[in-house]
Scaffold this motif. Structure first.
Motif, short mmCIF file in Angstrom:
data_model
loop_
_atom_site.label_atom_id
_atom_site.label_comp_id
_atom_site.label_asym_id
_atom_site.label_seq_id
_atom_site.Cartn_x
_atom_site.Cartn_y
_atom_site.Cartn_z
N LEU A 20 0.90 -1.48 0.33
CA LEU A 20 -0.31 0.01 0.33
C LEU A 20 0.64 1.65 -0.45
CD1 LEU A 20 -2.78 -1.50 2.58
CD2 LEU A 20 -3.28 -0.75 0.22
N GLU A 37 -7.35 7.48 5.61
CA GLU A 37 -7.93 8.51 4.45
C GLU A 37 -7.34 8.77 3.21
OE1 GLU A 37 -7.30 12.23 6.84
OE2 GLU A 37 -7.62 12.12 8.71
N GLY A 38 -8.66 10.03 2.39
CA GLY A 38 -8.39 9.87 0.64
C GLY A 38 -7.42 8.08 -0.02
N ARG A 39 -6.64 8.66 -0.39
CA ARG A 39 -5.91 7.56 -1.29
C ARG A 39 -5.48 5.98 -0.81
NH1 ARG A 39 -0.86 7.18 -1.44
NH2 ARG A 39 1.01 8.30 -0.31
N HIS A 40 -5.30 6.20 0.37
CA HIS A 40 -4.77 5.19 1.23
C HIS A 40 -6.28 3.91 0.84
CE1 HIS A 40 -1.11 7.26 3.27
NE2 HIS A 40 -0.94 6.46 2.08
N ARG A 41 -7.55 4.97 1.43
CA ARG A 41 -9.00 3.97 1.73
C ARG A 41 -8.78 3.64 0.39
NH1 ARG A 41 -11.30 8.17 3.30
NH2 ARG A 41 -12.18 8.80 1.88
N ASP A 42 -8.85 4.68 -0.17
CA ASP A 42 -9.26 4.12 -1.78
C ASP A 42 -8.19 2.31 -2.26
OD1 ASP A 42 -11.08 5.87 -2.24
OD2 ASP A 42 -10.17 6.66 -3.53
N ALA A 43 -6.95 2.71 -1.93
CA ALA A 43 -6.38 1.71 -2.05
C ALA A 43 -6.60 0.20 -1.42
CB ALA A 43 -4.37 1.99 -2.05
N ARG A 45 -9.51 -0.24 -0.17
CA ARG A 45 -10.51 -0.70 -1.13
C ARG A 45 -10.45 -1.80 -2.46
NH1 ARG A 45 -15.97 0.48 0.83
NH2 ARG A 45 -16.70 0.03 -1.51
N ASP A 46 -9.83 -1.72 -3.22
CA ASP A 46 -9.51 -1.64 -4.42
C ASP A 46 -8.33 -2.70 -4.32
OD1 ASP A 46 -10.24 0.66 -5.43
OD2 ASP A 46 -8.07 0.77 -6.20
#
Length: 211
Positions: A20, A37-43, A45-46
């Motif tokens: 990550l 938060e932000g891109r970390h949350r999206d990463a 989830r992906d």
């Protein structure tokens, strides 16, 4: 989600952190309840979707399923004669502090584990020696419920009575403070000890051995 990913992949926190692009301490904070938060949350989830396919099962549901069907196989051994040792620690999140202590997991279909409400207390490890033949042969893997450490009249336990981790049959001597530590192999004797001299790790609830 992080906890579910760690369990499914059997990865360390460091390996997930590298995937990550964050530090291990950041992953550890997420496990303890901090919200990414932000891109970390999206990463996350992906990554979760990549592993599990979709979000039809929540991380909590997956945790419950895996907790009831997976047993850690520890990289230690219990002697059937002179003992091994038990020295396994977990961190605050419940993960193995030293990944070298974990060899993998045993998995079972649901119908085989319905008798156990909580599998998180059960661990597997290898036994060596011949003092419990013919019940247990050297090289067998025993499954130990570490919550079952009270002593019924006659059963098989993982214990230490001075020589390290061993697997023996225990038999209480009624109306006394003493206990028999018994080898099933008739070539070996039995020891009569004070109950307070025997440290019980847990009851053997099953085992696997090749014939």
């Amino acid at each position: 989600m992080i906890r579910a990913i760690l369990k499914r992949q059997e990865w360390t926190q460091m390996r997930v952190a590298d995937r990550l692009g964050v530090s291990q301490s950041t992953v550890n904070r997420w496990i303890k309840g901090a919200d990414p938060e932000g891109r970390h949350r999206d990463a996350i989830r992906d990554f979760y979707a990549e592993i599990f396919g979709d979000f039809s099962a929540s991380p909590k549901a997956i945790d419950r399923q895996e907790n009831t069907s997976r047993i850690p196989d520890l990289a230690i051994f219990g002697g059937l004669g002179n003992g091994g040792f038990l020295d396994v620690t977990v961190d605050e999140s419940g993960d193995f502090a030293d990944p070298e202590h974990l060899r993998g997991y045993w998995t079972f279909p649901d119908y085989m584990v319905r008798a156990f409400r909580n599998m998180s207390n059960i661990y597997a490890w290898e036994v060596r020696g011949d003092s419990m033949d013919p019940t247990l042969s050297g090289g067998s893997v025993v499954f130990v419920d570490t919550k079952q450490n009270a002593l019924p009249p006659n059963d098989i336990y993982a214990l230490d009575y001075g020589d390290g981790l061993v697997v023996k049959r225990l038999k209480l001597i009624p109306r006394t403070d003493r206990i028999m530590v018994i080898s099933d192999n008739e070539r070996y004797g039995a020891d009569e000890l004070l109950r307070s001299d025997v440290h019980v790790y847990g009851r053997i609830v099953g085992w696997f051995q090749w014939r």
